[in-house]
Design a protein around this motif. Structure first.
Motif, mmCIF file in Angstrom:
data_model
loop_
_atom_site.group_PDB
_atom_site.id
_atom_site.type_symbol
_atom_site.label_atom_id
_atom_site.label_comp_id
_atom_site.label_asym_id
_atom_site.label_seq_id
_atom_site.Cartn_x
_atom_site.Cartn_y
_atom_site.Cartn_z
ATOM 1 N N GLU A 162 0.672 -1.263 0.059
ATOM 2 C CA GLU A 162 -0.003 -0.073 0.013
ATOM 3 C C GLU A 162 0.991 1.143 -0.110
ATOM 4 O OE1 GLU A 162 -2.931 2.559 3.003
ATOM 5 O OE2 GLU A 162 -2.693 0.371 3.263
ATOM 6 N N VAL A 163 1.872 1.278 0.961
ATOM 7 C CA VAL A 163 2.827 2.468 0.890
ATOM 8 C C VAL A 163 3.567 2.686 -0.451
ATOM 9 C CG1 VAL A 163 4.995 3.153 2.026
ATOM 10 C CG2 VAL A 163 3.156 2.118 3.396
ATOM 11 N N LEU A 164 4.014 1.663 -0.950
ATOM 12 C CA LEU A 164 4.849 1.808 -2.244
ATOM 13 C C LEU A 164 3.835 2.206 -3.581
ATOM 14 C CD1 LEU A 164 7.078 -1.230 -1.985
ATOM 15 C CD2 LEU A 164 7.768 1.172 -1.618
ATOM 16 N N ALA A 165 2.560 1.473 -3.239
ATOM 17 C CA ALA A 165 1.887 1.893 -4.393
ATOM 18 C C ALA A 165 1.418 3.342 -4.318
ATOM 19 C CB ALA A 165 0.456 1.098 -4.337
ATOM 20 N N PHE A 166 1.080 3.940 -3.039
ATOM 21 C CA PHE A 166 0.798 5.514 -2.986
ATOM 22 C C PHE A 166 1.948 6.275 -3.371
ATOM 23 C CE2 PHE A 166 1.483 9.091 -0.436
ATOM 24 C CZ PHE A 166 0.085 9.888 -0.736
ATOM 25 N N LEU A 167 3.160 5.872 -3.041
ATOM 26 C CA LEU A 167 4.344 6.775 -3.524
ATOM 27 C C LEU A 167 4.380 6.785 -5.035
ATOM 28 C CD1 LEU A 167 6.758 5.603 -0.615
ATOM 29 C CD2 LEU A 167 5.523 7.812 -1.024
ATOM 30 N N LEU A 188 10.912 -2.192 -0.493
ATOM 31 C CA LEU A 188 11.190 -0.811 -0.178
ATOM 32 C C LEU A 188 12.599 -0.352 -0.878
ATOM 33 C CD1 LEU A 188 10.618 2.370 0.765
ATOM 34 C CD2 LEU A 188 11.226 1.403 3.137
ATOM 35 N N ILE A 189 13.485 -1.089 -0.661
ATOM 36 C CA ILE A 189 14.881 -0.922 -1.075
ATOM 37 C C ILE A 189 15.080 -0.829 -2.360
ATOM 38 C CG2 ILE A 189 17.266 -1.660 -1.014
ATOM 39 C CD1 ILE A 189 16.711 -2.647 1.647
ATOM 40 N N GLU A 190 14.289 -1.861 -2.952
ATOM 41 C CA GLU A 190 14.173 -1.737 -4.779
ATOM 42 C C GLU A 190 13.645 -0.691 -5.124
ATOM 43 O OE1 GLU A 190 14.498 -3.245 -8.324
ATOM 44 O OE2 GLU A 190 15.512 -4.206 -6.585
ATOM 45 N N ALA A 191 12.542 -0.203 -4.441
ATOM 46 C CA ALA A 191 11.744 1.105 -5.149
ATOM 47 C C ALA A 191 12.427 2.238 -4.816
ATOM 48 C CB ALA A 191 10.352 1.035 -4.634
ATOM 49 N N ALA A 192 13.249 2.474 -3.758
ATOM 50 C CA ALA A 192 13.968 3.735 -3.476
ATOM 51 C C ALA A 192 14.860 4.223 -4.591
ATOM 52 C CB ALA A 192 14.720 3.556 -2.160
ATOM 53 N N ASP A 193 15.238 5.526 -4.664
ATOM 54 C CA ASP A 193 16.395 6.097 -5.558
ATOM 55 C C ASP A 193 17.567 6.293 -4.535
ATOM 56 O OD1 ASP A 193 14.481 7.234 -7.838
ATOM 57 O OD2 ASP A 193 13.716 7.948 -6.081
ATOM 58 N N LEU A 194 17.648 6.178 -3.096
ATOM 59 C CA LEU A 194 18.875 6.519 -2.601
ATOM 60 C C LEU A 194 18.486 5.917 -1.247
ATOM 61 C CD1 LEU A 194 21.351 7.676 -1.606
ATOM 62 C CD2 LEU A 194 19.959 9.686 -1.036
ATOM 63 N N VAL A 195 19.311 4.598 -1.039
ATOM 64 C CA VAL A 195 19.732 3.762 0.154
ATOM 65 C C VAL A 195 20.650 4.081 0.773
ATOM 66 C CG1 VAL A 195 19.015 1.490 0.976
ATOM 67 C CG2 VAL A 195 17.738 2.306 -0.910
ATOM 68 N N THR A 196 20.688 4.362 2.417
ATOM 69 C CA THR A 196 22.073 4.315 2.928
ATOM 70 C C THR A 196 21.756 3.237 4.249
ATOM 71 O OG1 THR A 196 22.520 6.665 2.605
ATOM 72 C CG2 THR A 196 23.765 5.500 4.499
ATOM 73 N N GLU A 197 22.573 2.419 4.595
ATOM 74 C CA GLU A 197 22.722 1.539 5.372
ATOM 75 C C GLU A 197 23.804 1.882 6.529
ATOM 76 O OE1 GLU A 197 22.684 -3.223 6.625
ATOM 77 O OE2 GLU A 197 22.982 -2.661 4.581
#
Length: 217
Positions: A162-167, A188-197
């Protein structure tokens, strides 16, 4: 009166000069390569940004971005999903001095082991997500920080799909959304543009030091 002896010119260190010349040449090549890369980076895009990992600094980094927006006069907003019950320095600063540029909504009631009420935690997470959607839909707000939302997603208090579909469907093109918290989902990591761990190397808590104002909150 005789003229003073002229000061002798310093001796030229040929090896040092050669080293400086090599450095200048190397940096010139780096700059040329960097300029070539940057020439092809003209576009702007609202980013989905994820801060995750076991190390400290996820929320701190998110609030750093919010303060950058404030400094640039860019309207922003914060929704806190877990630490809403805390009296944090970020909350004091933003609500006291920058309320005109940053909306702050503390929706959480504490960590799950503190509330000990799953239904109440789910209700708080849902209320936070409803507020987040309202803020993200507003194109005048340039950045929305969803602090600790990854925890709510991890415990299935919110549905990741639901969160990813909304974004994907409703986030304005130039709006940045920052999602923080441990254990970010693979989706979420796959959908993101910038990921920092953030990686935990050492933490004072393990040495018996409690969370302290100015460091943790």
């Amino acid at each position: 009166m005789t003229d003073p002896e002229p000061t002798p010119a310093p001796e030229v260190d040929a090896e040092a000069e050669a080293d400086l010349a090599r450095h200048a040449s190397k940096m010139a090549k780096k700059k040329a390569a960097r300029d070539k890369i940057m020439a092809g980076k003209a576009g702007e895009k609202g980013l989905i940004i994820v801060h995750t990992g076991a190390g400290k600094g996820k929320s701190s980094s998110g609030f750093g971005m919010i303060l950058r927006c404030v400094a640039h006069g860019m309207p922003s907003a914060v929704v806190q999903f877990i630490k809403g019950a805390w009296d944090t320095g970020e909350r004091r600063l933003l609500t006291t001095h920058f309320a005109d540029l940053c909306e702050f909504h503390a929706m959480g009631e504490g960590f799950t082991w503190e509330t000990q009420d799953k239904a109440r935690d789910i209700a708080a997470a849902r209320a936070g997500w409803e507020k987040a959607q309202e803020l993200i839909r507003n194109p005048s707000i340039r950045m929305v920080l969803l602090d600790e939302i990854n925890i709510a997603l991890r415990y299935d208090y919110l549905d990741i799909d639901e969160v990813l579909a909304f974004l994907a469907a409703e986030k304005p093109p130039l709006t940045h959304v920052v999602l923080t918290g441990r254990n970010a989902s693979d989706k979420l990591i796959e959908a993101a543009d910038l990921v920092t761990e953030m990686t935990l190397v050492k933490h004072p808590f393990r040495s018996g030091i409690k969370a302290q104002a100015g460091v943790e909150f």
